[in-house]
Write a protein that holds these residues in place. Structure first.
Motif, mmCIF file in Angstrom:
data_model
loop_
_atom_site.group_PDB
_atom_site.id
_atom_site.type_symbol
_atom_site.label_atom_id
_atom_site.label_comp_id
_atom_site.label_asym_id
_atom_site.label_seq_id
_atom_site.Cartn_x
_atom_site.Cartn_y
_atom_site.Cartn_z
ATOM 1 N N MET A 228 4.746 5.564 -5.276
ATOM 2 C CA MET A 228 4.980 5.526 -6.715
ATOM 3 C C MET A 228 4.049 6.470 -7.457
ATOM 4 O O MET A 228 4.440 7.070 -8.465
ATOM 5 N N TYR A 229 2.823 6.620 -6.989
ATOM 6 C CA TYR A 229 1.826 7.405 -7.717
ATOM 7 C C TYR A 229 1.502 8.737 -7.040
ATOM 8 O O TYR A 229 0.455 9.324 -7.273
ATOM 9 N N GLY A 230 2.403 9.210 -6.186
ATOM 10 C CA GLY A 230 2.269 10.553 -5.639
ATOM 11 C C GLY A 230 1.137 10.743 -4.645
ATOM 12 O O GLY A 230 0.605 11.842 -4.514
ATOM 13 N N GLN A 231 0.764 9.679 -3.916
ATOM 14 C CA GLN A 231 -0.332 9.788 -2.956
ATOM 15 C C GLN A 231 0.140 9.614 -1.515
ATOM 16 O O GLN A 231 -0.684 9.481 -0.603
ATOM 17 N N SER A 232 1.452 9.612 -1.310
ATOM 18 C CA SER A 232 1.980 9.325 0.026
ATOM 19 C C SER A 232 1.607 10.408 1.040
ATOM 20 O O SER A 232 1.319 10.109 2.200
ATOM 21 N N LEU B 179 0.832 -1.198 0.000
ATOM 22 C CA LEU B 179 0.000 0.000 0.000
ATOM 23 C C LEU B 179 0.873 1.257 0.000
ATOM 24 O O LEU B 179 0.664 2.186 -0.795
ATOM 25 N N VAL B 180 1.861 1.283 0.890
ATOM 26 C CA VAL B 180 2.750 2.446 0.977
ATOM 27 C C VAL B 180 3.567 2.589 -0.300
ATOM 28 O O VAL B 180 3.781 3.700 -0.807
ATOM 29 N N SER B 181 4.013 1.447 -0.856
ATOM 30 C CA SER B 181 4.792 1.489 -2.095
ATOM 31 C C SER B 181 3.988 2.088 -3.238
ATOM 32 O O SER B 181 4.497 2.916 -4.009
ATOM 33 N N VAL B 182 2.724 1.687 -3.368
ATOM 34 C CA VAL B 182 1.859 2.229 -4.422
ATOM 35 C C VAL B 182 1.645 3.728 -4.207
ATOM 36 O O VAL B 182 1.692 4.523 -5.153
ATOM 37 N N ALA B 183 1.401 4.113 -2.968
ATOM 38 C CA ALA B 183 1.192 5.530 -2.675
ATOM 39 C C ALA B 183 2.426 6.353 -3.023
ATOM 40 O O ALA B 183 2.322 7.460 -3.571
#
Length: 648
Positions: free
Chosen positions: A431-435, A425-429
């Motif tokens: 990668m796609y600027g949602q962190s 979940l954190v990795s996806v966030a």
């Protein structure tokens, strides 16, 4: 006599005419190659127009309910990428110097930003939202077409035609002089043509073949391999650490480093192999005449070892590494474009791994990319609609056997993929600027829960929240945390911010300043997963942390790795000597607990005491804690101790 002179005159005329025609067409061919390969103008614009038209077509098909939402979103993302190519990068510098084109691309970017939410929320059919999207984008069609038309004309070819016309107008004045001029022009243009052809097909900085040359050679290699039933490999090489060299030492230093890498790659190649620079810090190799994938692996390892050495640049010692992706023909694909895409995907897999310097393409990489994209799309919606959840795991003070804090842990139950691990979940966030949005959501929810426990008059504890690297590096962390605390009526002392060693190492100079800003608000700071990162003691002593959390891997391996016992004992002594609190994660058995007590450990966390639980269960356990009941925390029921495998 007259006939002889006439023949001679005709020979002169024909010779000059032939020379003019040959020179004109040779120069025209060169100009055409340059015009096609010039990514700074025509190619960038025509790619942008093509993706714009494809998106409009996908939008119309979606409105007619002939296509699904995924193709429409993919076309929208690709159109975004073409905008970024036009507005960023060294290759598009000349394009951005045209004010009209720059204004057009900026306007398109603003329009796409305004429409992004509408596109992702669009329903099939000609809805009012569809009309608004179409009307907002329609005015860009004509300016794009005009910009492409004005930039795709080869200026060199037209200039050469003008020169040829002038020569033809003066043709009848001095026949002999024109003849000599024509011959000289042929020689000159042949030389210039050869030089221009090389410039059109080679990178100006490194003198390696460029992307156009590479693509052409790849197609030819594939055709030859198909005829000979042979195999070959495509390597894509990306430099790790190159951006830091550019940012700290300047682009001139970066250019020196790129030339060095180009020389290293050229020295490692055989005569039949091709080394090219695709752009930026990305290189590619076509390796022919191999018998198996092992040959490609040996080359990749050799390249990695050759590049991974210190290089002196303007008196500075620079160190970069190479991440390499490999795709094999024909086992991976028989399409030349897909071969390059596959190698690129494998390269990113190698870059994402700490232990791999090269990686072969695997079919599941495509599935992984589609999965990450789907999760990224759904995560944006899940954050805004509170579809994520938090669970809490207590930290126990061994002196009092009481809960002193809880750690907020993120959970996401996806409709299609089931439970998504926090790491993914954190990795996806990231990668796609949602962190940043994700971290602020977690902080807000955790603080709101703390406020509800306080309103229920439960014993006071601290709330620990993990901060991901994206929030730490790019977000206004101190301002966000302060704002959320104030909104929920909490003090800084109520909150513990946990960051990993690797997160603080991303910006060594800024890390102490960021953490000092949090500490000034009274917030306690914890260094999470201590012992698994790469920080040094000199870095550790600069960080204003109050507690160290020893990673659970050391506790779980105590039986198999006795030296971990001494390691934990050393960390506990080190932390205590520095006035830090020590928390050991992963305490899951009676033996683990006994070992921690024997090392005078202060606080522990793990399944032995409590699994990550919902707020109601934590409230129940807190309610049991009273001054008279020192053992109120209690242990989990026996069945909760079976098959204990920690997960965060």
């Amino acid at each position: 006599m007259r006939r002889t002179r006439f023949v001679l005159l005709m020979l002169v005329v024909l010779t000059f005419a032939a020379s003019a025609v040959v020179a004109f067409h040779r120069h025209k061919q060169t100009a055409d190659i340059l015009a096609v390969s010039d990514k700074t103008s025509a190619w960038t614009l025509i790619s942008l127009e093509t993706e714009y038209l494809k998106f409009i077509q996908a939008l119309q098909r979606y409105a007619l309910e002939e296509g699904g939402s995924d193709p429409l979103r993919q076309r929208f993302e690709i159109l975004w990428s073409r905008i970024d190519v036009a507005l960023e990068g060294k290759e598009s510098t000349m394009l951005r110097q045209n004010p009209d084109v720059r204004r057009l691309v900026d306007a398109m970017r603003v329009a796409l930003a305004e429409l992004e939410g509408m596109v992702f929320a669009l329903e099939p059919g000609k809805t009012p939202a569809y009309e608004r999207i179409r009307d907002r984008l329609e005015p860009f069609a004509l300016p794009l077409r005009q910009a492409v038309g004005s930039h795709f004309r080869g200026r060199e070819a037209y200039a050469n035609r003008d020169a040829a016309d002038e020569v033809h107008q003066e043709f009848g004045v001095y026949l002999f002089g024109l003849f000599l001029s024509g011959m000289a022009m042929i020689v000159f243009l042949l030389l210039e043509s050869r030089k221009s052809r090389r410039q059109a097909l080679h990178d100006s900085l490194t003198d390696l073949p460029n992307r156009l040359h590479f693509s052409s050679h790849l197609k030819a290699t594939l055709q030859q391999a198909e005829c000979e039933s042979s195999i070959f490999a495509v390597h894509v090489i990306d430099l790790d650490g190159f951006k830091e060299v550019n940012d700290t030492l300047g682009h001139a230093a970066g250019d020196v480093l790129l030339k060095h890498v180009a020389d290293v790659l050229s020295q490692d190649m055989r005569a039949n192999d091709l080394v090219a620079r695709l752009g930026g810090d990305e290189f590619a190799i076509i390796q022919t005449g191999i018998q198996s994938a092992d040959c490609a692996a040996k080359l990749a390892q050799r390249i990695s070892e050759s590049i991974g050495h210190e290089v002196d640049v303007f008196g500075n010692s620079c160190m970069v590494a190479a991440s390499i992706g490999i795709s094999i023909y024909p086992q991976d694909t028989e399409n030349p474009t897909q071969l390059l895409i596959n190698a690129d995907m494998a390269m990113y897999r190698a870059k994402a791994s700490r232990n791999l310097n090269f990686c072969f393409f695997e079919p599941q990489m495509n599935s992984a990319i589609l999965r990450r994209k789907a999760l990224a799309d759904d995560l944006r919606y899940a954050i805004s609609n509170d579809e994520l959840t938090l669970v809490y795991q207590p930290v126990i003070d061994l002196n009092s056997n009481r809960i002193v804090s809880v750690e907020a842990l993120l959970r996401w139950q996806h409709d299609l993929y089931g439970e998504i691990s926090p790491l993914e979940l954190v990795s996806v966030a990231e990668m796609y600027g949602q962190s940043i949005a994700l971290n602020e959501w977690v902080l807000e929810q955790a603080c709101a829960q703390m406020k509800r426990w306080r309103q229920s008059c439960l014993p006071p504890i601290q709330m620990a929240v993990n901060i991901s690297p994206g929030m730490y590096a790019r977000g206004q962390l101190v301002e966000s945390v302060t704002r959320i605390l104030q909104r929920n009526g909490l003090r800084g002392e109520d909150l513990i911010i946990e960051v990993t060693e690797d997160t603080t190492m991303r910006d060594i100079d800024a890390s102490p300043e960021i953490l000092q800003g949090l500490r000034a608000q009274g917030i306690e700071l914890a260094l999470d997963d201590f012992g698994t990162g790469y920080s040094s003691l000199s870095h550790l002593k600069q960080l204003p942390v109050q507690r160290l959390k020893i990673d659970k891997s050391f506790v779980q391996d105590l039986g198999q790795a006795p030296h971990d016992t001494q390691f934990i004992h050393t960390i506990i002594q080190l932390g205590q000597s520095l006035g830090m609190k020590i928390v050991v994660e992963g305490v899951e058995t009676v033996e683990n607990l006994g070992q921690m007590r024997s090392h005078s450990c202060e606080m522990v966390q793990g399944y032995y005491f409590c699994r990550p639980s919902g707020p109601e269960e934590i409230a129940r356990r807190l309610a049991q804690q009273s001054p008279e009941e020192r053992g109120a925390v209690g242990l989990c029921e026996p069945e909760e101790h079976c098959a204990l495998v920690s997960e965060r």
